[in-house]
Design an enzyme around this catalytic site. Structure first.
Site, PDB file in Angstrom:
ATOM      1  N   HIS A  31       0.703  -1.146   0.142  1.00 31.87           N
ATOM      2  CA  HIS A  31      -0.012  -0.257   0.067  1.00 31.87           C
ATOM      3  C   HIS A  31       0.828   1.119   0.009  1.00 31.87           C
ATOM      4  O   HIS A  31       1.987   1.319   0.657  1.00 31.87           O
ATOM      5  CB  HIS A  31      -0.848  -0.180   1.357  1.00 31.87           C
ATOM      6  CG  HIS A  31      -1.948   1.001   1.492  1.00 31.87           C
ATOM      7  ND1 HIS A  31      -1.573   2.247   1.673  1.00 31.87           N
ATOM      8  CD2 HIS A  31      -3.192   0.880   1.026  1.00 31.87           C
ATOM      9  CE1 HIS A  31      -2.724   3.063   1.639  1.00 31.87           C
ATOM     10  NE2 HIS A  31      -3.880   2.172   1.056  1.00 31.87           N
ATOM     11  N   CYS A  59      -3.730   2.496  -4.298  1.00 36.31           N
ATOM     12  CA  CYS A  59      -4.766   3.422  -3.628  1.00 36.31           C
ATOM     13  C   CYS A  59      -4.719   4.834  -4.102  1.00 36.31           C
ATOM     14  O   CYS A  59      -4.043   5.724  -4.054  1.00 36.31           O
ATOM     15  CB  CYS A  59      -4.551   3.550  -2.223  1.00 36.31           C
ATOM     16  SG  CYS A  59      -5.630   4.583  -1.001  1.00 36.31           S
ATOM     17  N   HIS A 105      -7.498   0.302  -4.380  1.00 38.18           N
ATOM     18  CA  HIS A 105      -8.635   1.174  -3.332  1.00 38.18           C
ATOM     19  C   HIS A 105      -9.107   2.368  -4.097  1.00 38.18           C
ATOM     20  O   HIS A 105      -8.135   3.085  -4.666  1.00 38.18           O
ATOM     21  CB  HIS A 105      -7.797   1.698  -2.160  1.00 38.18           C
ATOM     22  CG  HIS A 105      -7.218   0.561  -1.228  1.00 38.18           C
ATOM     23  ND1 HIS A 105      -6.807   1.081   0.014  1.00 38.18           N
ATOM     24  CD2 HIS A 105      -7.749  -0.688  -1.046  1.00 38.18           C
ATOM     25  CE1 HIS A 105      -6.453  -0.012   0.612  1.00 38.18           C
ATOM     26  NE2 HIS A 105      -7.207  -1.000   0.015  1.00 38.18           N
ATOM     27  N   ASP A 154     -12.500   1.832  -0.343  1.00 37.08           N
ATOM     28  CA  ASP A 154     -11.871   2.278   0.430  1.00 37.08           C
ATOM     29  C   ASP A 154     -12.788   2.941   1.375  1.00 37.08           C
ATOM     30  O   ASP A 154     -13.276   2.402   2.401  1.00 37.08           O
ATOM     31  CB  ASP A 154     -10.924   3.259   0.010  1.00 37.08           C
ATOM     32  CG  ASP A 154      -9.573   3.306   0.647  1.00 37.08           C
ATOM     33  OD1 ASP A 154      -9.342   2.590   1.637  1.00 37.08           O
ATOM     34  OD2 ASP A 154      -8.709   4.284   0.564  1.00 37.08           O
ATOM     35  N   HIS A 155     -12.684   4.443   1.690  1.00 40.02           N
ATOM     36  CA  HIS A 155     -13.117   5.051   2.908  1.00 40.02           C
ATOM     37  C   HIS A 155     -14.532   5.849   2.098  1.00 40.02           C
ATOM     38  O   HIS A 155     -14.422   5.986   0.924  1.00 40.02           O
ATOM     39  CB  HIS A 155     -12.274   6.227   3.363  1.00 40.02           C
ATOM     40  CG  HIS A 155     -11.047   5.765   4.068  1.00 40.02           C
ATOM     41  ND1 HIS A 155      -9.882   6.545   3.800  1.00 40.02           N
ATOM     42  CD2 HIS A 155     -10.503   4.373   4.222  1.00 40.02           C
ATOM     43  CE1 HIS A 155      -8.931   5.719   4.166  1.00 40.02           C
ATOM     44  NE2 HIS A 155      -9.318   4.595   4.468  1.00 40.02           N
ATOM     45  N   TYR A 201     -15.326   4.426   7.736  1.00 43.21           N
ATOM     46  CA  TYR A 201     -15.747   3.093   7.279  1.00 43.21           C
ATOM     47  C   TYR A 201     -17.139   2.794   7.491  1.00 43.21           C
ATOM     48  O   TYR A 201     -17.447   1.855   8.293  1.00 43.21           O
ATOM     49  CB  TYR A 201     -14.882   2.331   7.964  1.00 43.21           C
ATOM     50  CG  TYR A 201     -13.343   1.981   7.481  1.00 43.21           C
ATOM     51  CD1 TYR A 201     -13.530   1.148   6.549  1.00 43.21           C
ATOM     52  CD2 TYR A 201     -12.155   2.603   7.919  1.00 43.21           C
ATOM     53  CE1 TYR A 201     -12.196   0.942   5.342  1.00 43.21           C
ATOM     54  CE2 TYR A 201     -11.169   2.483   7.370  1.00 43.21           C
ATOM     55  CZ  TYR A 201     -10.901   1.699   6.068  1.00 43.21           C
ATOM     56  OH  TYR A 201      -9.883   1.573   5.576  1.00 43.21           O
TER      57      TYR A 201
HETATM   58  C1  DNO Z   1      -6.606   2.998   5.929  1.00 40.57           C
HETATM   59  C2  DNO Z   1      -6.110   2.115   5.119  1.00 40.57           C
HETATM   60  C3  DNO Z   1      -4.695   1.790   5.480  1.00 40.57           C
HETATM   61  C4  DNO Z   1      -4.037   0.402   4.855  1.00 40.57           C
HETATM   62  C5  DNO Z   1      -2.589   0.088   5.434  1.00 40.57           C
HETATM   63  C6  DNO Z   1      -2.255  -0.982   4.379  1.00 40.57           C
HETATM   64  O1  DNO Z   1      -7.941   3.206   5.947  1.00 40.57           O
HETATM   65  O2  DNO Z   1      -6.163   2.495   3.696  1.00 40.57           O
HETATM   66  O3  DNO Z   1      -4.724   1.540   7.103  1.00 40.57           O
HETATM   67  O4  DNO Z   1      -4.914  -0.630   5.260  1.00 40.57           O
HETATM   68  O5  DNO Z   1      -1.929   1.191   5.119  1.00 40.57           O
HETATM   69  O6  DNO Z   1      -1.253  -1.846   5.058  1.00 40.57           O
END
Ligand code: DNO
Length: 365
Positions: free
Chosen positions: A206, A244, A271, A316-317, A330
């Protein structure tokens, strides 16, 4: 594109598995054993428990996020070999229940960081926010003092077990350069990628989030040259990227669409979310809609479509909307809306392709 949804577990999430099941086109959960500290082996019985539970709802567990990397590995300490051994054992255990992708990161000390969890947007919803002034120029050791004084400086994404050792971690990283971090990443990859290959697992790192160094700690994975170098460290399809768009998108010089094309075949997991970057570098997470932020989400989905992307995707978020009480970033609602936006774009590109193929074959007659 295969849609999956992050789930933190029965006691750690406001979203339920049957709600996830009802989001159109969503086939699996993205999960982790959040209570196992970094460096320890994930026990097979605990892994199987999550797998069996998800299966009851018709959801798969093929994507894990994250198996965290112990700081000693990132620091290159002699103790790293034991932690690497444990990491490999976790890979083997995860393969036993059919895991296909493991997401991880190589950010020293902190995982993702924001300065405000509930910053209000124009429409009254709230979202994760990063304010440069709150972080830049802050001496890490002052930060430790601030936290110890119960300051209200909160940093989501910080793992409690790391916070407890913050001072010694900052000390340990004092002389670690970016090049050292690259060397330590290579050492880690050379050890684990053959094990991943043997077990049919793709490792997917990531990006740094935010995509620049914080508190003077080195960060190396936040732009196109960085990921190019990552892939060349150990040339194997099992050495891949979690692309991401929100993390990379907080650095406006990143050309995400060009990355999707260049790294085609090495992105087992993505993501996709939007982010609005202000002139001073602050950024806030917005809805997925292209016009709401700085990231060209339409172009991103088009690039994946054009490159025949068959990897996993999560929205993702999301923002916190409609009064939902949830883990920051989330919630159910905005992430579900995001998924529908992504599928809408995907389907539109598919039908466009079909009609242009049809027109071309019609021409030939
Ligand atoms: C946040 C995420 C990060 C991700 C880590 C991957 O919401 O995108 O915490 O899970 O960085 O290792």
């Amino acid at each position: 594109m295969r849609m999956v949804f992050r789930w933190f577990g029965e006691n750690n999430d406001t979203v339920t598995l049957d709600q996830i099941k009802q989001i159109p086109g969503t086939e699996g959960i993205v999960w982790a054993l959040h209570d196992v500290p970094a460096g320890e082996v994930w026990p097979l019985d605990k892994i199987t428990e999550v797998h069996d539970l998800a299966k009851k709802y018709g959801l798969h567990t093929e994507v894990v996020e994250s198996v965290n990397v112990h700081e000693d590995i990132k620091l290159g300490l002699p103790t790293r070999d034991q932690y690497i051994k444990n990491y490999i054992e976790t890979i083997e255990n995860l393969a036993k229940i059919g895991v296909k992708v493991i997401c991880y990161n190589f950010m020293p000390v902190f995982d993702w960081a924001r300065t405000d969890l509930f910053k209000e947007l124009e429409d009254g919803s709230t979202a994760l926010f990063f304010e440069q002034d709150k972080i830049h120029g802050v001496d890490p050791f002052d930060l430790v003092k601030l936290i110890n004084q119960n300051s209200d400086l909160t940093m989501p994404g910080w793992e409690p077990e790391r916070l407890a050792h913050l001072t010694s971690l900052f000390e340990a990283y004092k002389n670690v350069t970016e090049e050292d971090l690259w060397d330590n990443l290579k050492y880690f990859l050379d050890a684990i990628i053959p094990a991943a290959e043997k077990n049919g697992i793709l490792m997917a790192v990531h990006p740094d989030d935010p995509p620049f160094p914080i508190f003077g700690l080195p960060r190396i994975l936040n732009d196109q040259p960085g990921f190019r170098r990552l892939l060349s460290l150990h040339d194997s399809p099992a050495n891949g990227i979690t692309l991401c768009t929100g993390s990379l998108g907080a650095k406006p010089s990143n050309d995400i669409i060009s990355m999707i094309h260049e790294f085609r075949g090495r992105i087992p997991f993505t993501h996709i979310r939007n982010v609005r970057v202000m002139d001073n570098g602050d950024f806030i997470e917005t809805s997925h809609k292209t016009s709401d932020g700085t990231v060209d989400i339409t172009g991103v989905v088009e690039a994946y479509h054009d490159t025949d992307f068959t990897g996993y995707c999560r929205p993702d978020h999301g923002r916190h909307i409609w009064g939902e009480q949830c883990r920051p970033g989330y919630g159910l609602y905005d992430r579900a809306l995001g998924i529908m936006y992504l599928w809408g774009l995907w389907d539109a590109f598919s039908s466009q392709k079909k009609s242009s193929a049809g027109a071309a074959s019609g021409e030939g007659k």
